[in-house]
Write an enzyme that holds these catalytic residues in place. Structure first.
Site, PDB file in Angstrom:
ATOM      1  CB  CYS B 106      -0.904   0.012   1.229  1.00 28.00           C
ATOM      2  SG  CYS B 106      -1.850   1.544   1.358  1.00 28.00           S
ATOM      3  CB  CYS B 109      -1.799   4.629   4.395  1.00 25.79           C
ATOM      4  SG  CYS B 109      -3.279   3.941   3.625  1.00 25.79           S
ATOM      5  CB  SER B 110      -0.369   0.658   6.681  1.00 22.86           C
ATOM      6  OG  SER B 110      -1.343   1.333   7.462  1.00 22.86           O
ATOM      7  CB  CYS B 111      -4.719  -0.535   2.493  1.00 28.95           C
ATOM      8  SG  CYS B 111      -5.387   1.145   2.588  1.00 28.95           S
TER       9      CYS B 111
END
Lengths: 129, 198
Positions: B106, B109-111
């Site tokens: 991602c 961000c950090s999906c």
């Protein structure tokens, strides 16, 4: 902090310093008036180009694909447009797509061979190519 | 503990102090309850994690019909095993084959697919991983101990909108007689992100 639930001073008082991302001052008028759209404009196999817009506020359009050409690989459910939700406080939905880019289109002569990158993008980020 | 008797707890790091400040302020203002935070932490520490994804992968390895359903509609097939919830509304499973290696990132961000993998590891959230996995995946995968031969196509999936991805790794050779539980035990979190092989 932006919504006034917690203040910057309260955070600093407890955590020493609490660096915030300091979002750019983007107003509702900086976001294009949204076009709600249920039905996908594109189908699998269509060639598209990502609009080369550089916007100072919240977006889910990665910079590295802007202006680049890709192919629709998957049509996904509609979802609220991030810019509109963040800055106009409205939920306006748009279809989303999985879009396939050849590494060469993204990184030119620095691209690794035999590599593709698939990026999930909202309808309003795309134009026909 | 690294210190003598545990009398002197390690000073909090900056991130820990910020997390504590936020937690205190939100609970004092009555916006979240401490019990709610504890429940979430406990759920992701004990009940929700890569063991869920491993069960999905093992089922797909032993049951060709299930595998077909998983690749056609990941969310529904994963729900058959009882998994779903936040960050799991649209899960797409992508299959590794002798010709294709899939890996997930991602960049924004950090999906991450929480219902099947739990919460993401720190390296998944780090800017170097997020930048390099789209720019030089073959080099980065080799550095991470997962070299991919030149003739195998690498597909990098950047989960930048609503879909969350689960990599279906190739079943290891020599596991023909293995049962589902035994197979699930060899499926690692990293294999389901695509940075390792089982």
């Amino acid at each position: 902090v932006e919504a006034g639930v917690i203040s910057r001073d309260e955070l600093d008082a407890r955590a020493g310093t609490f660096p915030l991302s300091g979002p750019a001052a983007v107003g509702a008028d900086d976001v294009d008036p949204p076009t709600p759209r249920d039905a996908p404009r594109f189908a699998v196999g269509d060639v598209v180009r990502v609009r080369d817009r550089h916007f100072g506020g919240h977006t889910r359009c990665p910079r590295y694909v802007r202006g680049r050409r890709g192919v629709i690989a998957r049509v996904d459910p509609a979802a609220p447009i991030p810019e509109v939700e963040a800055h106009r406080r409205q939920r306006v939905i748009n279809p989303t797509y999985g879009v396939r880019f050849d590494a060469g289109e993204l990184w030119s002569d620095a691209a690794e061979p035999n590599t593709v990158v698939l990026v999930d993008l909202y309808d309003c980020y795309l134009e026909p190519a | 503990m690294s210190n003598d008797h545990g009398h002197h707890p390690e000073p909090l790091s900056d991130v820990e102090r910020r997390a504590r400040a936020l937690e205190e302020l939100l609970t004092e203002k009555g916006i979240v309850s401490p019990e709610f935070i504890d429940q979430v932490v406990e759920a992701y520490a004990q009940d929700i994690g890569p063991m869920n994804g491993a069960k999905v992968v093992a089922r797909a390895w032993v049951d060709p019909d299930y595998k077909q359903r998983l690749l056609a509609n990941g969310t529904a097939a994963i729900a058959e095993l009882g998994f779903g919830g936040p960050e799991g509304d649209h899960i797409v499973a992508v299959e590794n084959t002798p010709e294709v290696h899939n890996v997930v990132v991602c960049t924004l961000c950090s999906c991450y697919p929480w219902p099947v993998l739990g919460l993401p590891p720190n390296w998944y959230k780090s800017p170097p991983y997020r930048a390099r996995m789209v720019r030089e995946p073959r080099a980065l995968l080799a550095e991470m101990g997962c070299p991919v031969p030149e003739d195998v196509e690498i597909r990098v999936w950047d989960s930048s909108a609503e879909v969350r991805y689960l990599v279906l790794p190739e079943r290891p050779a020599g596991t023909d007689g293995a049962g589902e539980d035994e197979l699930a035990a060899v499926v690692t979190r990293d294999a389901m992100i695509g940075v390792a092989r089982p």
